[in-house]
Structures are given as structure tokens and as C-alpha cells.
Design a protein around this motif. Structure first.
Motif, PDB file in Angstrom:
ATOM      1  N   ASP A 209      -1.102  -2.502   7.692  1.00 62.32           N
ATOM      2  CA  ASP A 209      -0.484  -3.325   6.648  1.00 62.32           C
ATOM      3  C   ASP A 209      -0.712  -2.683   5.286  1.00 62.32           C
ATOM      4  N   SER A 210      -0.452  -3.416   4.225  1.00 56.20           N
ATOM      5  CA  SER A 210      -0.504  -2.823   2.886  1.00 56.20           C
ATOM      6  C   SER A 210      -1.913  -2.371   2.510  1.00 56.20           C
ATOM      7  N   ALA A 211      -2.925  -3.002   3.090  1.00 59.53           N
ATOM      8  CA  ALA A 211      -4.296  -2.563   2.793  1.00 59.53           C
ATOM      9  C   ALA A 211      -4.543  -1.182   3.399  1.00 59.53           C
ATOM     10  N   GLY A 212      -4.020  -0.948   4.595  1.00 61.15           N
ATOM     11  CA  GLY A 212      -4.142   0.367   5.213  1.00 61.15           C
ATOM     12  C   GLY A 212      -3.366   1.415   4.443  1.00 61.15           C
ATOM     13  N   VAL A 213      -2.186   1.042   3.983  1.00 66.94           N
ATOM     14  CA  VAL A 213      -1.387   1.954   3.162  1.00 66.94           C
ATOM     15  C   VAL A 213      -2.154   2.297   1.889  1.00 66.94           C
ATOM     16  N   ALA A 214      -2.775   1.286   1.287  1.00 69.07           N
ATOM     17  CA  ALA A 214      -3.539   1.507   0.054  1.00 69.07           C
ATOM     18  C   ALA A 214      -4.694   2.477   0.308  1.00 69.07           C
ATOM     19  N   LEU A 215      -5.312   2.397   1.470  1.00 70.80           N
ATOM     20  CA  LEU A 215      -6.411   3.303   1.797  1.00 70.80           C
ATOM     21  C   LEU A 215      -5.920   4.745   1.913  1.00 70.80           C
TER      22      LEU A 215
ATOM     23  N   ALA B  75       1.574 -12.197   3.813  1.00 73.82           N
ATOM     24  CA  ALA B  75       1.582 -13.481   3.114  1.00 73.82           C
ATOM     25  C   ALA B  75       0.224 -14.179   3.250  1.00 73.82           C
ATOM     26  N   ALA B  76      -0.340 -14.117   4.451  1.00 75.92           N
ATOM     27  CA  ALA B  76      -1.630 -14.777   4.669  1.00 75.92           C
ATOM     28  C   ALA B  76      -2.753 -14.050   3.928  1.00 75.92           C
ATOM     29  N   ALA B  77      -2.705 -12.714   3.922  1.00 74.20           N
ATOM     30  CA  ALA B  77      -3.739 -11.956   3.197  1.00 74.20           C
ATOM     31  C   ALA B  77      -3.685 -12.288   1.711  1.00 74.20           C
ATOM     32  N   ASN B  78      -2.473 -12.407   1.210  1.00 75.36           N
ATOM     33  CA  ASN B  78      -2.283 -12.786  -0.186  1.00 75.36           C
ATOM     34  C   ASN B  78      -2.894 -14.159  -0.452  1.00 75.36           C
ATOM     35  N   ALA B  79      -2.628 -15.093   0.458  1.00 78.51           N
ATOM     36  CA  ALA B  79      -3.163 -16.452   0.305  1.00 78.51           C
ATOM     37  C   ALA B  79      -4.693 -16.447   0.357  1.00 78.51           C
ATOM     38  N   ILE B  80      -5.244 -15.656   1.255  1.00 76.66           N
ATOM     39  CA  ILE B  80      -6.697 -15.618   1.424  1.00 76.66           C
ATOM     40  C   ILE B  80      -7.371 -14.978   0.206  1.00 76.66           C
TER      41      ILE B  80
ATOM     42  N   GLN C 113       7.896  -6.795  12.803  1.00 81.53           N
ATOM     43  CA  GLN C 113       8.218  -7.094  11.400  1.00 81.53           C
ATOM     44  C   GLN C 113       7.685  -8.472  10.998  1.00 81.53           C
ATOM     45  N   LEU C 114       7.799  -9.428  11.886  1.00 79.49           N
ATOM     46  CA  LEU C 114       7.272 -10.761  11.607  1.00 79.49           C
ATOM     47  C   LEU C 114       5.756 -10.733  11.444  1.00 79.49           C
ATOM     48  N   LYS C 115       5.101  -9.969  12.314  1.00 76.76           N
ATOM     49  CA  LYS C 115       3.633  -9.895  12.235  1.00 76.76           C
ATOM     50  C   LYS C 115       3.193  -9.313  10.893  1.00 76.76           C
ATOM     51  N   VAL C 116       3.860  -8.236  10.470  1.00 81.87           N
ATOM     52  CA  VAL C 116       3.469  -7.608   9.201  1.00 81.87           C
ATOM     53  C   VAL C 116       3.717  -8.568   8.039  1.00 81.87           C
ATOM     54  N   ALA C 117       4.891  -9.185   8.025  1.00 73.33           N
ATOM     55  CA  ALA C 117       5.240 -10.046   6.892  1.00 73.33           C
ATOM     56  C   ALA C 117       4.307 -11.252   6.793  1.00 73.33           C
ATOM     57  N   VAL C 118       4.038 -11.915   7.916  1.00 73.17           N
ATOM     58  CA  VAL C 118       3.184 -13.104   7.854  1.00 73.17           C
ATOM     59  C   VAL C 118       1.746 -12.710   7.522  1.00 73.17           C
ATOM     60  N   SER C 119       1.335 -11.561   8.008  1.00 74.19           N
ATOM     61  CA  SER C 119      -0.028 -11.119   7.718  1.00 74.19           C
ATOM     62  C   SER C 119      -0.195 -10.795   6.236  1.00 74.19           C
TER      63      SER C 119
ATOM     64  N   HIS D 295      -1.593  -2.363  -4.652  1.00 73.51           N
ATOM     65  CA  HIS D 295      -1.887  -2.814  -3.311  1.00 73.51           C
ATOM     66  C   HIS D 295      -1.174  -4.126  -3.003  1.00 73.51           C
ATOM     67  N   ARG D 296      -1.310  -5.105  -3.885  1.00 75.48           N
ATOM     68  CA  ARG D 296      -0.713  -6.411  -3.657  1.00 75.48           C
ATOM     69  C   ARG D 296       0.801  -6.345  -3.803  1.00 75.48           C
ATOM     70  N   GLY D 297       1.259  -5.538  -4.746  1.00 74.88           N
ATOM     71  CA  GLY D 297       2.699  -5.371  -4.911  1.00 74.88           C
ATOM     72  C   GLY D 297       3.343  -4.834  -3.657  1.00 74.88           C
ATOM     73  N   ARG D 298       2.626  -3.935  -2.978  1.00 75.77           N
ATOM     74  CA  ARG D 298       3.158  -3.374  -1.731  1.00 75.77           C
ATOM     75  C   ARG D 298       3.292  -4.440  -0.653  1.00 75.77           C
ATOM     76  N   GLY D 299       2.343  -5.369  -0.619  1.00 78.48           N
ATOM     77  CA  GLY D 299       2.406  -6.438   0.380  1.00 78.48           C
ATOM     78  C   GLY D 299       3.639  -7.307   0.178  1.00 78.48           C
ATOM     79  N   ILE D 300       3.908  -7.644  -1.069  1.00 79.38           N
ATOM     80  CA  ILE D 300       5.083  -8.457  -1.361  1.00 79.38           C
ATOM     81  C   ILE D 300       6.354  -7.661  -1.070  1.00 79.38           C
ATOM     82  N   PHE D 301       6.317  -6.380  -1.400  1.00 79.79           N
ATOM     83  CA  PHE D 301       7.469  -5.522  -1.116  1.00 79.79           C
ATOM     84  C   PHE D 301       7.734  -5.463   0.387  1.00 79.79           C
ATOM     85  N   LEU D 302       6.682  -5.324   1.172  1.00 79.90           N
ATOM     86  CA  LEU D 302       6.851  -5.281   2.631  1.00 79.90           C
ATOM     87  C   LEU D 302       7.474  -6.574   3.150  1.00 79.90           C
ATOM     88  N   MET D 303       6.987  -7.699   2.633  1.00 83.09           N
ATOM     89  CA  MET D 303       7.549  -8.988   3.061  1.00 83.09           C
ATOM     90  C   MET D 303       9.053  -9.026   2.814  1.00 83.09           C
TER      91      MET D 303
END
Lengths: 148, 118
Positions: free
Chosen positions: B53-59, A52-57, A44-50, A103-111
């Protein structure tokens, strides 16, 4: 790359490129494992930090790959705190398309689904995402999966 | 991430390793190649995927969105419990109309070859 390191804290400064995401995950996993987090929590930590970092990048790097992101990891007896700091403005990256998280909304939701605390602070020089995970808490407090 | 392509009526995209924001652009290119050339159904064999991660889910969602109008289906094979948990959290496992989740390639092929949607 590693700016500061001890048994309980570590700070990374990396070029803003998605190829560095796996390295960030490895560093967080190693640190959290040494701090006593279990296998579920490590994932869970790996997914959340990744996320956050993907968002930052992708959204917090005005100079592209020349920008940098900073990842700080700090272990306490009962929790781990991770900060991801970038050089961009956050509010432009809260996307909702047709009422659904993109796509990005899902990342924040996962975090938010995977962490006990997610704080996003926007400053003049960048955005700071702070993730906190409490140790050995029951896995995933998410009662019902959300919609895609 | 490792990708092996097995062409056929229902192409199999066999992926191993980690599917993250770095890996997805290449994988998306390869998946869309098949869909854009008329394959209504595809199998995403993520049996050896240990991280998504969310990019894979998006795919996965993009693949479903592209194949549904063609009358096809996306068959997704996932074994790793952590990957399954991520898919559950984002709700993708509820998309049963245009998507099927399998635990083995044999199961996916037996089911998808029988529905003539490839």
C-alpha cells in the motif's frame, strides 16, 4: 467486532490500530468475492479500503487506539459500497509537500485511482469516506501513472 | 510479513507477505539500519510480497532518497502483478535514475554487483 451481517451487508467496528488493517482487507475481500467481483477488482478494493482505514486510524482517531473506526460494506447487484467512518476531522490530513503528494497524498490518490467513486464527508463527530466500485468494469481507468 | 536479512556489500532485505501501514515501521527500521551504516545500495526482494500500500511505496521512495546522495541504487524485485500495478499507478517505476526493477534476485545481483555502487 462484527455488528451487523447478512449476505449483502456487513458492518465492523474495530479499535483504531493498524494491526486491524489485514482483518478489514480480509472481510472486504470475502464479501466482495461472494458478491461476484473478479480477482483484479478484489485487489483494488482491498487497497482502497485499507488506505481509507489507515487514514482513519492515523488521522481520525483522537483517542488513539481507544478510538474506533467503523467499516460498512454493502453489495448491490452492480456495485459494492464501502464506508469507513472515524472520529476525526479530515481537512487536517490533506498533505502536499513541495508540490508533491506525500505519503498520505498517495493513499488518497490510490483510492481515487482504483475506485469508481470516492466521497469524503466531514461531520461534527467524524469523517466518512465512501468508496464505490462497479462490478466487472474494465480494470483501471488510469491512463497515465502520476508522479510520485 | 516475514523479513529475512542477507548482509553483504549489497544487503538483501527479503520480504514476504503483506507490506501495509502496520508492517512498514519495522521494515523501515531494518532497511534504514543498512543505509545509515553506509550501504549505498540495497536490494529489496519483494518476490514473495502479495500486497503493498502507500506506506510500502513511501518506504521504497525513502530508500531511493537516502541512497541517491550516496551514489547508490535501490534494486527492487517484484513479481506479483497486482503489486506491480500499484507501483505503476503511483509512478514509481519511472524513477529509473536511482532505482531498478528486477524480476529475479539473480538478475538484480548480476546487474547491481557490476555497477560497483554498493
Amino acid at each position: 467486532m462484527v455488528k451487523k451481517e447478512s449476505a449483502l451487508e456487513k458492518e465492523l467496528r474495530l479499535n483504531s490500530h493498524t494491526k486491524n488493517l489485514s482483518l478489514i482487507r480480509e472481510e472486504v475481500e470475502a464479501m466482495a468475492a461472494s458478491c461476484g467481483f473478479n480477482e483484479n477488482e478484489l485487489y483494488q478494493l482491498k487497497v482502497a479500503v485499507s488506505e481509507a482505514a489507515a487514514n482513519a486510524i492515523e488521522h481520525g482517531s483522537p483517542q488513539g487506539e481507544q478510538s474506533h473506526i467503523k467499516v460498512s460494506i454493502e453489495c448491490d447487484p452492480d456495485k459494492i459500497s464501502i464506508e469507513v467512518i472515524d472520529e476525526g476531522v479530515f481537512k487536517a490530513r490533506l498533505p502536499v509537500t513541495n508540490g508533491r503528494p506525500s505519503h498520505r497524498g498517495r493513499g488518497i490518490f490510490l483510492m481515487t485511482a482504483l475506485m469508481d467513486e470516492v466521497n469524503i464527508t466531514e461531520g461534527l463527530t467524524g469523517t466518512r469516506v465512501r468508496l464505490v466500485k462497479v462490478k466487472n468494469k474494465a480494470a483501471l481507468d488510469v491512463a497515465e501513472p502520476s508522479t510520485v | 510479513m516475514d523479513v529475512q536479512i542477507k548482509p553483504g556489500d549489497i544487503p538483501i532485505i527479503d520480504v514476504g507477505g503483506e507490506i501495509d501501514h502496520f508492517a512498514v515501521p519495522e521494515l523501515e527500521h531494518r532497511v534504514m539500519e543498512f543505509i545509515d551504516t553506509g550501504h549505498a545500495s540495497i536490494i529489496l526482494d519483494f518476490s514473495d510480497v502479495s500486497y503493498i500500500d502507500s506506506a510500502g511505496v513511501a518506504l521504497i521512495i525513502l530508500s531511493i532518497q537516502k541512497t541517491t546522495p550516496l551514489g547508490g541504487k535501490v534494486g527492487l524485485i517484484v513479481i506479483d502483478k497486482n503489486v506491480l500495478k500499484i507501483l505503476e499507478i503511483v509512478g514509481i517505476t519511472k524513477l529509473v535514475q536511482a532505482f531498478a526493477l528486477y524480476s529475479s534476485l539473480d538478475e538484480a545481483l548480476a546487474d547491481m554487483s557490476g555497477d560497483h555502487s554498493g
